[in-house]
Each structure stands twice: as C-alpha cells, then as structure tokens.
Design an enzyme around this catalytic site. Sequence first.
Site, PDB file in Angstrom:
ATOM      1  N   ASN A  15       0.366  -0.185 -13.707  1.00 52.02           N
ATOM      2  CA  ASN A  15       1.513   0.225 -12.892  1.00 52.02           C
ATOM      3  C   ASN A  15       1.837  -0.874 -11.893  1.00 52.02           C
ATOM      4  O   ASN A  15       0.940  -1.588 -11.435  1.00 52.02           O
ATOM      5  CB  ASN A  15       1.136   1.499 -12.120  1.00 52.02           C
ATOM      6  CG  ASN A  15       2.262   1.976 -11.213  1.00 52.02           C
ATOM      7  OD1 ASN A  15       3.393   2.151 -11.642  1.00 52.02           O
ATOM      8  ND2 ASN A  15       1.944   2.183  -9.935  1.00 52.02           N
TER       9      ASN A  15
ATOM     10  N   HIS B 153       3.409  -1.349  -8.078  1.00 57.29           N
ATOM     11  CA  HIS B 153       3.697  -0.582  -6.867  1.00 57.29           C
ATOM     12  C   HIS B 153       4.227  -1.531  -5.789  1.00 57.29           C
ATOM     13  O   HIS B 153       3.662  -2.625  -5.601  1.00 57.29           O
ATOM     14  CB  HIS B 153       2.419   0.112  -6.364  1.00 57.29           C
ATOM     15  CG  HIS B 153       2.650   0.905  -5.122  1.00 57.29           C
ATOM     16  ND1 HIS B 153       3.305   2.123  -5.136  1.00 57.29           N
ATOM     17  CD2 HIS B 153       2.346   0.644  -3.826  1.00 57.29           C
ATOM     18  CE1 HIS B 153       3.382   2.577  -3.891  1.00 57.29           C
ATOM     19  NE2 HIS B 153       2.817   1.706  -3.077  1.00 57.29           N
TER      20      HIS B 153
ATOM     21  N   ASP C 162      -1.401   5.764  -7.057  1.00 56.58           N
ATOM     22  CA  ASP C 162      -1.422   4.379  -6.558  1.00 56.58           C
ATOM     23  C   ASP C 162      -2.832   3.881  -6.240  1.00 56.58           C
ATOM     24  O   ASP C 162      -3.019   3.020  -5.367  1.00 56.58           O
ATOM     25  CB  ASP C 162      -0.487   4.224  -5.344  1.00 56.58           C
ATOM     26  CG  ASP C 162       0.953   4.534  -5.713  1.00 56.58           C
ATOM     27  OD1 ASP C 162       1.333   4.246  -6.853  1.00 56.58           O
ATOM     28  OD2 ASP C 162       1.687   5.078  -4.877  1.00 56.58           O
TER      29      ASP C 162
ATOM     30  N   GLU D  29       8.200  -8.692  -7.512  1.00 57.39           N
ATOM     31  CA  GLU D  29       7.734  -7.822  -8.591  1.00 57.39           C
ATOM     32  C   GLU D  29       8.063  -8.427  -9.951  1.00 57.39           C
ATOM     33  O   GLU D  29       7.249  -8.408 -10.884  1.00 57.39           O
ATOM     34  CB  GLU D  29       8.377  -6.433  -8.485  1.00 57.39           C
ATOM     35  CG  GLU D  29       7.897  -5.610  -7.294  1.00 57.39           C
ATOM     36  CD  GLU D  29       8.530  -4.223  -7.270  1.00 57.39           C
ATOM     37  OE1 GLU D  29       8.513  -3.535  -8.290  1.00 57.39           O
ATOM     38  OE2 GLU D  29       9.057  -3.838  -6.206  1.00 57.39           O
TER      39      GLU D  29
HETATM   40  C1  GRF Z   1      10.135  -0.829  -8.200  1.00 61.07           C
HETATM   41  O1  GRF Z   1      10.213  -1.258  -6.863  1.00 61.07           O
HETATM   42  C2  GRF Z   1       8.770  -0.333  -8.536  1.00 61.07           C
HETATM   43  O2  GRF Z   1       7.746  -1.062  -7.938  1.00 61.07           O
HETATM   44  C3  GRF Z   1       8.816   1.055  -7.982  1.00 61.07           C
HETATM   45  O3  GRF Z   1      10.112   1.540  -8.302  1.00 61.07           O
HETATM   46  C4  GRF Z   1      10.988   0.423  -8.420  1.00 61.07           C
HETATM   47  C5  GRF Z   1      11.570   0.482  -9.782  1.00 61.07           C
HETATM   48  O4  GRF Z   1      12.589  -0.477  -9.970  1.00 61.07           O
HETATM   49  N1  GRF Z   1       7.760   1.876  -8.506  1.00 61.07           N
HETATM   50  P1  GRF Z   1      13.069  -0.833 -11.429  1.00 61.07           P
HETATM   51  O5  GRF Z   1      13.416   0.455 -12.133  1.00 61.07           O
HETATM   52  O6  GRF Z   1      11.982  -1.585 -12.119  1.00 61.07           O
HETATM   53  O7  GRF Z   1      14.302  -1.680 -11.220  1.00 61.07           O
END
Ligand code: GRF
Length: 213
Positions: free
Chosen positions: A105, A107, A143, A172
């Site tokens: 996952n 986060h 988490d 990310e």
């Molecule tokens: C991301 O910030 C992820 O970390 C969180 O929700 C958001 C999802 O964004 N869990 P996306 O759908 O990948 O654009």
Amino acid sequence: MRVGIQISGRGSNMQALVAACATADFPADVALVISNDPSAAGLEWAAERGIKTAAISHKGMEREAHERLMDAALVEAGVELVCNAGYMRVLTPWFVDKWHDKLINIHPSLLPSFPGLDTHVRALEKGVRWHGCTVHYVRAPVDEGPIIAQAVVPVVAQDTPDALAARVLKAEHELYPIALKLVASGAAPVVDERVMLAEGVVPYSVCHPGVAS
Ligand code: GRF
C-alpha cells in the site's frame, strides 16, 4: 511478477505503476486494475490502454463477501502481488492474511506518523518540517506493516493542505515504482516484521526544499 492494482478513484498512482511496468526490464506487469467504485476515473484510463479492468461495487455487501469477490477476480487474473493505490476500503484480516507479504500500500505520510485520513491537514497542524509518503506491506491494523520505502518532502511556510498534498503526490509517483521494483525483484523480503534490503539498495527518493510543488 503479475500485479493487480486496487483503486477507488482517479488512480494517479496506478498510472505511475503502469508507466513503470512499461519500461524495459521492469520486473512486473499489470495484470488487472480493480475498483470497488465502478465510476472510478482510473478504471476508464486503464481500459483505454488495453489493461484488463474489473469493477466490483461494495454497496449493500458485507465487507468480507465483497473482498471474496475482489480476491476471486485477482486470482482469476493470475495476480501474484496486489498494490493498493488509493484503495479507500479498510481490509479485513481475512483478505490481509490471504495476501500476506503479497499486498502493499502507499500512504501519504511518513509512517508511523499520521496513519489514517487527512494526513496533510494533520501534518500542518502539528507543524512538522518534513512530510512525505510510505510504501509498506499491509497488515490488519490500518496503515501498519513493514516499511519498504519512504520519500520525504519539505513543509514550507505558506503551505496549504492542497499545496502540500500536491508535493507529496509527486513524491508518491516516484516512490511507488521504486518500491514495486524492490518487491517484484525479490529485494525486499520481510524478516521478523522488518523489510531487509540487500546491501547498497536505496529505499527512498527525496524531494529537496527547492522543489516548490
Ligand atoms: C494518494 O495520495 C494515496 O496515497 C492515498 O490516496 C491518494 C490516491 O490518489 N491513499 P490516486 O488515486 O492514486 O491519484
């Protein structure tokens, strides 16, 4: 390694994983993009690119019954590793145990700080100077789980939650492919509930203070 990506919305992290898997010598392929929300924008994006998709609504279902349908779709697609990418459902111990060490996952915080929702608002309220994101193996508590990789971004004086979220989201998109590559290549095994990386492996990317957004 055949990867299934679970989403609930826009799917920008899923897009980053799809792009990484399309690069030469990347050790994973996207076998399925699956959503609990049939209207998730990411589903259409994936289908347009010829990726197998599935929409399995959770509406009106018991949590585990829904997960059993998700699981069946993943198994049918030959998925070996599940990547949650903005998948907004809390998973039951049944699903988490079924995919033990085969479920990761992303986060939007530097875990173990700020598990749960609204991480950017809470980071600003606490006045932290550094924030970021974490990719981890999934365990039943939300988490929690062995940390694979983290990326750090600065918090700047005039930050709003949206500005900070945008900076973290960019990190990310860099971090998740790095983490997936580590896992899919067998370089991130779990030993005694910690990820033991091979010597010399760098499990992070850092966005320096000069990065404004
Ligand atoms: C991301 O910030 C992820 O970390 C969180 O929700 C958001 C999802 O964004 N869990 P996306 O759908 O990948 O654009």
